[in-house]
Design a protein around this motif. Structure first.
Motif, short mmCIF file in Angstrom:
data_model
loop_
_atom_site.label_atom_id
_atom_site.label_comp_id
_atom_site.label_asym_id
_atom_site.label_seq_id
_atom_site.Cartn_x
_atom_site.Cartn_y
_atom_site.Cartn_z
N THR A 151 -24.97 18.29 -54.69
CA THR A 151 -24.04 18.58 -55.78
C THR A 151 -24.24 17.58 -56.91
O THR A 151 -24.41 16.39 -56.67
CB THR A 151 -22.58 18.50 -55.30
OG1 THR A 151 -22.40 19.37 -54.19
CG2 THR A 151 -21.63 18.93 -56.40
N SER A 152 -24.23 18.06 -58.13
CA SER A 152 -24.26 17.17 -59.30
C SER A 152 -22.99 17.38 -60.10
O SER A 152 -22.38 18.45 -60.07
CB SER A 152 -25.49 17.46 -60.17
OG SER A 152 -25.44 18.77 -60.69
N TYR A 153 -22.59 16.33 -60.83
CA TYR A 153 -21.35 16.37 -61.59
C TYR A 153 -21.64 16.01 -63.05
O TYR A 153 -22.41 15.09 -63.33
CB TYR A 153 -20.33 15.40 -61.01
CG TYR A 153 -19.86 15.79 -59.63
CD1 TYR A 153 -18.72 16.57 -59.45
CD2 TYR A 153 -20.56 15.38 -58.49
CE1 TYR A 153 -18.29 16.94 -58.19
CE2 TYR A 153 -20.13 15.75 -57.22
CZ TYR A 153 -18.99 16.52 -57.08
OH TYR A 153 -18.58 16.89 -55.83
N ASP A 154 -21.01 16.75 -63.94
CA ASP A 154 -21.15 16.52 -65.37
C ASP A 154 -19.81 16.10 -65.96
O ASP A 154 -18.75 16.55 -65.52
CB ASP A 154 -21.61 17.78 -66.10
CG ASP A 154 -23.03 18.16 -65.76
OD1 ASP A 154 -23.71 17.38 -65.08
OD2 ASP A 154 -23.45 19.26 -66.16
N LYS A 155 -19.89 15.23 -66.96
CA LYS A 155 -18.73 14.91 -67.78
C LYS A 155 -19.08 15.17 -69.24
O LYS A 155 -20.08 14.65 -69.74
CB LYS A 155 -18.31 13.45 -67.60
CG LYS A 155 -17.12 13.06 -68.49
CD LYS A 155 -16.90 11.56 -68.54
CE LYS A 155 -15.80 11.21 -69.54
NZ LYS A 155 -15.68 9.75 -69.75
N ASN A 156 -18.27 15.99 -69.89
CA ASN A 156 -18.52 16.34 -71.29
C ASN A 156 -19.95 16.83 -71.50
O ASN A 156 -20.64 16.43 -72.44
CB ASN A 156 -18.22 15.14 -72.20
CG ASN A 156 -16.76 14.73 -72.16
OD1 ASN A 156 -15.89 15.53 -71.82
ND2 ASN A 156 -16.49 13.49 -72.48
N ASN A 157 -20.40 17.69 -70.56
CA ASN A 157 -21.72 18.33 -70.62
C ASN A 157 -22.88 17.35 -70.43
O ASN A 157 -24.01 17.67 -70.79
CB ASN A 157 -21.90 19.10 -71.93
CG ASN A 157 -20.95 20.27 -72.03
OD1 ASN A 157 -20.72 20.98 -71.04
ND2 ASN A 157 -20.39 20.49 -73.20
N ARG A 158 -22.61 16.18 -69.88
CA ARG A 158 -23.67 15.22 -69.59
C ARG A 158 -23.60 14.82 -68.12
O ARG A 158 -22.51 14.58 -67.58
CB ARG A 158 -23.53 13.98 -70.47
CG ARG A 158 -23.72 14.27 -71.96
CD ARG A 158 -23.58 13.01 -72.79
NE ARG A 158 -23.73 13.29 -74.21
CZ ARG A 158 -23.64 12.39 -75.17
NH1 ARG A 158 -23.39 11.11 -74.85
NH2 ARG A 158 -23.81 12.73 -76.43
N CYS A 211 -19.05 20.78 -61.88
CA CYS A 211 -20.03 20.48 -60.84
C CYS A 211 -21.01 21.63 -60.73
O CYS A 211 -20.72 22.76 -61.15
CB CYS A 211 -19.35 20.21 -59.50
SG CYS A 211 -18.47 21.62 -58.80
N GLU A 212 -22.17 21.31 -60.15
CA GLU A 212 -23.21 22.33 -59.97
C GLU A 212 -23.84 22.18 -58.60
O GLU A 212 -23.99 21.06 -58.09
CB GLU A 212 -24.28 22.21 -61.05
CG GLU A 212 -23.79 22.55 -62.44
CD GLU A 212 -24.92 22.59 -63.46
OE1 GLU A 212 -26.07 22.81 -63.04
OE2 GLU A 212 -24.65 22.39 -64.65
N MET A 213 -24.19 23.32 -58.01
CA MET A 213 -24.92 23.35 -56.73
C MET A 213 -26.15 24.22 -56.89
O MET A 213 -26.09 25.29 -57.52
CB MET A 213 -24.03 23.94 -55.63
CG MET A 213 -22.81 23.13 -55.27
SD MET A 213 -21.89 23.94 -53.93
CE MET A 213 -20.58 22.75 -53.65
N PRO A 214 -27.27 23.80 -56.33
CA PRO A 214 -28.49 24.62 -56.45
C PRO A 214 -28.31 26.03 -55.89
O PRO A 214 -28.86 26.99 -56.41
CB PRO A 214 -29.52 23.83 -55.63
CG PRO A 214 -29.01 22.43 -55.62
CD PRO A 214 -27.52 22.53 -55.62
#
Length: 341
Positions: free
Chosen positions: A280-287, A319-322
């Motif tokens: 899992t990856s996490y973004d804040k304000n699109n970064r 958040c994003e998951m592959p």
């Protein structure tokens, strides 16, 4: 009520109850994507914008824009846009046309300053003068904060305000001991309607409602109110109608100095089972959040912890998951810790 001056302008996105990085606000505004009937000769797409945000305090300055963003057949000089306002008084939600201008010119409506009388539902639509042209309408609500609110609303069943379609959740309001006839309300950004929540239960000074959302309601705003106009805080609930990923983050503001854990949930398309993911990856304000900043490493089951949060941690997270893609945006609010005397 004093509703301010009108300007002409062509200029937007309510990402959450706060503004985006470019100063506009995009979370709550949703375009009506209903497909037009075949007998229409043209289609115009409208857009409803606000600067700086749809959630404001009394005294703030706000500009609401009602504009055209899609007019392939060039009907803009023939169609008139309406900016309408429906007030928020319980039992008297009357509707009023604020401005009517040619669609090609667009509308910029200023509220300087905002008062509680300005809160309500704003709609960008046409006046029906050209029935052969289909005009998409947009709705949103200007919410003027009560400080402090008369009661508090919370998510009782989960620690998040993002849910999957058909995933039941329970909201509750802790009511004051005033014997007032409190009701739980909701605003549908898709339809532009304000209605009572279904199946409300009142017990031990708490009003609750269990809701099962459908995929056509991507954003719903909830709050409690009484006939006198007293209100709770509001909660903006997001429904992942297409996505299979949702983000868990605190529904209510957190105190400076507290640790905040973010988690990403994945729902299997076939079995509908909900699980975590290590990837899992996490973004804040699109970064992308950079672990080298020392804010805490990725943890067990893909969690991410923000250590001792400050106002600098406030912002829009996702958040994003592959295997499942990205979640919707969620606003993390951080409030100052009271000064000890």
């Amino acid at each position: 009520m004093r509703l301010a001056s009108v300007l002409l302008c062509v200029l937007f996105s309510f990402v959450s109850p706060k503004s985006t990085l470019d100063g506009s606000s995009s979370h709550h505004v949703q375009r009506r994507d209903t497909k037009p009937k075949s007998n229409y000769t043209g289609v115009i797409g409208t857009k409803l914008e606000v600067f700086p945000t749809w959630f404001v305090s009394a005294g703030d300055n706000v500009t609401i824009n009602c504009i055209v963003h899609n007019d392939k057949m060039k009907y803009g000089d023939k169609v008139y846009l309406h900016l309408t306002w429906t007030n928020m008084r319980p039992g008297n939600r009357t509707k009023k046309v604020l401005v009517s201008q040619p669609a090609s010119a667009g509308i910029a409506y200023e509220l300087n300053p905002v008062t509680h009388e300005h809160q309500g539902v704003y709609t960008c639509d046409d006046n029906g003068s050209l029935p052969e042209v289909y005009v998409h309408d947009w709705h949103s609500m200007l919410w003027v904060e009560d400080a402090p609110p008369k009661t508090s609303m919370e998510v009782m069943s989960h620690n998040r305000i993002q849910f999957f379609s058909n995933e039941a959740f329970t909201l509750g309001c802790q009511l004051p001991n005033d014997n007032a006839q409190w009701k739980m309300m909701r605003f549908n950004f898709w339809k532009g309607t304000v209605t009572e929540c279904p199946g409300q239960v009142s017990s031990d000074h708490r009003l609750s409602s269990t809701i099962t959302p459908v995929h056509l309601d991507p954003y719903i705003l909830y709050w409690c109110e009484n006939p006198a106009g007293d209100r709770s805080n509001s909660l903006n609930v997001s429904i992942a109608s297409v996505a299979t990923v949702v983000l868990e983050s605190p529904p209510l503001p957190v105190m400076e100095g507290e640790d905040v854990m973010l988690r990403c949930f994945l729902r299997d398309k076939k079995t509908k089972e909900i699980s975590f993911s290590f990837h899992t990856s996490y973004d804040k304000n699109n970064r992308l959040i950079d672990n080298r900043l020392g804010r805490g490493p990725f943890e067990q089951e893909g969690n991410f912890t923000l250590k001792a949060v400050t106002k600098a941690d406030e912002g829009v997270y996702k958040c994003e998951m592959p295997e499942g893609g990205g979640s919707l945006d969620s606003w993390l609010s951080v409030k100052a810790r009271p000064v000890e005397e």
